[in-house]
Write an enzyme that holds these catalytic residues in place. Structure first.
Site, mmCIF file in Angstrom:
data_model
loop_
_atom_site.group_PDB
_atom_site.id
_atom_site.type_symbol
_atom_site.label_atom_id
_atom_site.label_comp_id
_atom_site.label_asym_id
_atom_site.label_seq_id
_atom_site.Cartn_x
_atom_site.Cartn_y
_atom_site.Cartn_z
ATOM 1 N N LEU A 154 2.863 27.851 -4.645
ATOM 2 C CA LEU A 154 2.482 27.028 -3.487
ATOM 3 C C LEU A 154 1.090 26.434 -3.649
ATOM 4 C CD1 LEU A 154 3.813 29.233 -0.520
ATOM 5 C CD2 LEU A 154 4.950 27.323 -1.652
ATOM 6 N N CYS A 155 0.749 26.071 -4.884
ATOM 7 C CA CYS A 155 -0.566 25.478 -5.130
ATOM 8 C C CYS A 155 -0.440 24.238 -6.011
ATOM 9 C CB CYS A 155 -1.518 26.489 -5.752
ATOM 10 S SG CYS A 155 -0.880 27.389 -7.169
ATOM 11 N N GLY A 156 0.634 23.500 -5.814
ATOM 12 C CA GLY A 156 0.797 22.240 -6.518
ATOM 13 C C GLY A 156 0.958 22.423 -8.014
#
Length: 326
Positions: free
Chosen positions: A90-92
């Site tokens: 969930l951090c690109g």
């Protein structure tokens, strides 16, 4: 059919709204941690500068000529790569950028005919390389968002121990350097052996270096200090990676929140259109039924009037015939 479509759209909108709350919370948490992580990066800088200055003074004093951590190997047969990634997603593209750079470094080693090994930091890096059957010497995880100096010490000691034991001839570190909240750059640097020119040419702001006498000898002090220097560089990389992770997660969650909002607006319009179509269809059915009932009543009234007229005419004809006979 329209009513069933409306129920499906309503359930989907509620699901997206729940996801939007989660992404919004993740965005706020990451935004609050960026400042703290950036503060830790700046707070660790004086220690790194100080230990670099001491190492430079020792090197300029004639030490480190025979230090194992400063002398490059005549032939590089095996390269160890320290890969610093995150424990969570969930951090690109944060994790994928680091892993792609590390994989490119391994590909270069294979092309040059060198062996390689990996020292991973973060569950994402370990899972990625273990799934693809890469050689992993050591794995560390559970601290990617809040690393401590002890974590850096374990990683640094693992890399230094293998180098001093001549199990590896070169140690590189791959991590993400934090520039600002909007810019993070993947770095690949040589950790061991350290380039002696880089250690000596530390920025002193134009000041003249003082002359020191060392007791014990500079070589002995460097042998003790250089591993700490390696650990400080690993710690700085961990802190930069943590700040970069929070910044990447904040941007990714903001983008996810905005996309969820746009999708909710679009689905709400589709649902309203479907509801309007259903209401229009129901109104048309009601009007059509009413018109059908009204037409049936008119026909019934006209049929009764015709029958009554025929009966009345028949009675008139019968009366006229009776009078003529008489």
């Amino acid at each position: 059919m329209a009513g069933g479509q409306e129920r499906v759209l309503r359930r989907r909108i509620k699901s997206i709204q729940s996801t939007q709350k989660i992404t919004r919370a993740q965005e706020l948490i990451a935004a609050s941690r960026i400042v703290r992580a950036q503060g830790r990066v700046h707070a660790a800088q004086p220690y790194s500068d100080s230990i670099t200055e001491v190492v430079a003074d020792l090197a300029e004093g004639g030490g480190g000529i025979n230090s194992a951590l400063l002398v490059p190997r005549p032939e590089v047969r095996r390269v160890a790569h320290i890969v610093i990634a995150a424990d969570r997603g969930l951090c690109g593209a944060y994790n994928s950028n680091v892993l792609r750079a590390a994989e490119a470094a391994v590909a270069e080693d294979r092309t040059a005919g060198r062996n390689y090994s990996l020292i991973t930091s973060g569950r994402k890096a370990e899972a990625y390389f273990r799934y693809r059957d890469y050689d992993i010497d050591a794995s560390f995880s559970g601290f990617s968002d809040q690393p401590t100096y002890e974590d850096a010490r374990q990683i640094g000691q693992t890399a230094t121990r293998a180098f001093l034991a001549e199990e590896t001839d070169l140690v590189e570190i791959v991590y993400t350097r934090f520039v600002s909240a909007g810019v993070q750059v993947v770095e690949r640097k040589t950790l061991v052996p350290m380039v002696r020119e880089d250690v000596v040419s530390s920025d002193r702001g134009g000041a003249v270096a003082a002359s020191y006498e060392f007791e014990p000898s500079p070589d002995t002090i460097l042998d003790l200090l250089l591993p700490r220097y390696v650990e400080s560089r690993v710690f700085a990389a961990l802190l930069n990676a943590a700040a970069s992770e929070h910044a990447s997660r904040q941007r990714a969650m903001k983008s996810a929140t905005d996309n969820a909002h746009d999708l909710i607006v679009h689905l709400t319009r589709v649902m309203n259109r479907a509801r309007q179509d259903a209401i229009t269809t129901e109104i048309m059915e009601i009007v059509g039924g009413a018109e059908a009932l009204r037409g049936g009543k008119k026909k019934l009234v006209s049929d009764d009037f015709l029958a009554d007229t025929i009966e009345a005419r028949r009675a008139d004809l019968f009366e006229a015939r009776t009078q003529s006979n008489s």
